[in-house]
Design an enzyme around this catalytic site. Structure first.
Site, PDB file in Angstrom:
ATOM      1  N   ARG A   1       7.937  -0.046 -23.651  1.00  0.00           N
ATOM      2  CA  ARG A   1       8.747  -0.664 -22.587  1.00  0.00           C
ATOM      3  C   ARG A   1       9.958  -1.401 -23.147  1.00  0.00           C
ATOM      4  O   ARG A   1      10.965  -1.565 -22.454  1.00  0.00           O
ATOM      5  CB  ARG A   1       7.881  -1.579 -21.713  1.00  0.00           C
ATOM      6  CG  ARG A   1       6.919  -0.812 -20.821  1.00  0.00           C
ATOM      7  CD  ARG A   1       6.028  -1.742 -20.030  1.00  0.00           C
ATOM      8  NE  ARG A   1       5.159  -2.541 -20.871  1.00  0.00           N
ATOM      9  CZ  ARG A   1       3.971  -2.136 -21.320  1.00  0.00           C
ATOM     10  NH1 ARG A   1       3.515  -0.939 -21.008  1.00  0.00           N
ATOM     11  NH2 ARG A   1       3.230  -2.922 -22.082  1.00  0.00           N
TER      12      ARG A   1
ATOM     13  N   GLU B   1      -6.216  -7.839 -31.206  1.00  0.00           N
ATOM     14  CA  GLU B   1      -7.475  -8.481 -30.813  1.00  0.00           C
ATOM     15  C   GLU B   1      -8.662  -7.626 -31.288  1.00  0.00           C
ATOM     16  O   GLU B   1      -9.645  -8.123 -31.809  1.00  0.00           O
ATOM     17  CB  GLU B   1      -7.482  -8.644 -29.294  1.00  0.00           C
ATOM     18  CG  GLU B   1      -8.552  -9.576 -28.795  1.00  0.00           C
ATOM     19  CD  GLU B   1      -8.481  -9.728 -27.290  1.00  0.00           C
ATOM     20  OE1 GLU B   1      -7.512  -9.237 -26.679  1.00  0.00           O
ATOM     21  OE2 GLU B   1      -9.414 -10.336 -26.740  1.00  0.00           O
TER      22      GLU B   1
HETATM   23  P1  AMP Z   1       1.518  -9.098 -28.586  1.00  0.00           P
HETATM   24  O1  AMP Z   1       1.630  -8.396 -29.894  1.00  0.00           O
HETATM   25  O2  AMP Z   1       0.147  -9.640 -28.312  1.00  0.00           O
HETATM   26  O3  AMP Z   1       2.598 -10.133 -28.374  1.00  0.00           O
HETATM   27  O4  AMP Z   1       1.683  -7.997 -27.466  1.00  0.00           O
HETATM   28  C1  AMP Z   1       2.922  -7.575 -27.157  1.00  0.00           C
HETATM   29  C2  AMP Z   1       2.928  -6.157 -26.677  1.00  0.00           C
HETATM   30  O5  AMP Z   1       1.792  -5.809 -25.871  1.00  0.00           O
HETATM   31  C3  AMP Z   1       4.132  -5.989 -25.819  1.00  0.00           C
HETATM   32  O6  AMP Z   1       4.795  -4.825 -26.284  1.00  0.00           O
HETATM   33  C4  AMP Z   1       3.617  -5.834 -24.412  1.00  0.00           C
HETATM   34  O7  AMP Z   1       4.199  -4.702 -23.830  1.00  0.00           O
HETATM   35  C5  AMP Z   1       2.128  -5.659 -24.509  1.00  0.00           C
HETATM   36  N1  AMP Z   1       1.322  -6.657 -23.768  1.00  0.00           N
HETATM   37  C6  AMP Z   1       0.448  -7.533 -24.304  1.00  0.00           C
HETATM   38  N2  AMP Z   1      -0.181  -8.258 -23.370  1.00  0.00           N
HETATM   39  C7  AMP Z   1       0.330  -7.854 -22.188  1.00  0.00           C
HETATM   40  C8  AMP Z   1       0.097  -8.241 -20.815  1.00  0.00           C
HETATM   41  N3  AMP Z   1      -0.808  -9.184 -20.473  1.00  0.00           N
HETATM   42  N4  AMP Z   1       0.809  -7.629 -19.858  1.00  0.00           N
HETATM   43  C9  AMP Z   1       1.713  -6.674 -20.195  1.00  0.00           C
HETATM   44  N5  AMP Z   1       1.957  -6.253 -21.450  1.00  0.00           N
HETATM   45  C10 AMP Z   1       1.286  -6.832 -22.441  1.00  0.00           C
END
Ligand code: AMP
Length: 176
Positions: free
Chosen positions: A64, A101
């Site tokens: 995205r 996670e």
């Molecule tokens: P992070 O590495 O945990 O910051 O996750 C970021 C990536 O995961 C981004 O590219 C988001 O598109 C996706 N992502 C993680 N959690 C969510 C959520 N609750 N809603 C939408 N996209 C998420």
């Protein structure tokens, strides 16, 4: 810091409970991308916040992040560079592996995507735990790019992902 009226964007973010798995509240930004006013408002806000002339390359994070990063790059007159999951980029790459996670993920960037010293803005839709963004910062640094900042549509503040971004300047158009 609010750089755009959240009321222009917030109504276009859809909460989807238990997607893609039990316990996750997924922030679906496809309604925002599909709304001509909200989409252009979000892109313009990121461009005006960082300012034209300040960025040479915009790195979009799969998938995205691509959708936002490409018009942001166009408005900057900057190049667009994809950061992709392992095995998707055809040319020589640099890689960073980071913990999720459950399990781990590897992100890659083309080794010639950023020249040393180029000013780079990193763009994604959501800042959650910050692992993905931090890995992308690391990829840009491997290529000796200068990270001028990171821009997100929204941030899940309770996950404290910004702590993973070090001193890098970042902006989220919405914070939950
Ligand atoms: P992070 O590495 O945990 O910051 O996750 C970021 C990536 O995961 C981004 O590219 C988001 O598109 C996706 N992502 C993680 N959690 C969510 C959520 N609750 N809603 C939408 N996209 C998420």
């Amino acid at each position: 810091m609010e750089i755009v009226d959240p009321g222009l964007l917030e109504p276009h973010v859809r909460d989807v409970q238990d997607f893609p798995r039990e316990g996750v509240l997924f922030k679906d930004v496809t309604p925002l991308l599909g709304d001509h006013v909200a989409f252009s408002t979000a892109v313009d806000a990121l461009v005006t916040h960082f300012g034209r002339g300040t960025v040479d390359k915009v790195v979009g994070i799969e998938a995205r992040g691509f959708i936002l990063a490409a018009p942001v790059a166009y408005h900057f007159g900057a190049g667009f560079v994809p950061a992709r999951k392992a095995g998707k980029l055809p040319g020589p790459t640099r890689s960073v592996t980071y913990d999720l996670e459950y399990g781990e993920e590897t992100l890659q960037i083309h080794a010639d995507g950023i020249a040393p010293g180029e000013r780079v803005l990193i763009v994604d839709d959501v800042l959650a735990t910050g692992g993905t963004a931090a890995a992308t910062v690391e990829l840009v640094k491997q290529l000796d790019g200068e990270v001028v900042g990171l821009g997100f549509l929204l941030e899940l503040g309770f996950l404290q992902g910004s702590a993973r971004l070090g001193d890098h300047h970042y902006v989220s158009l919405l914070t939950y």
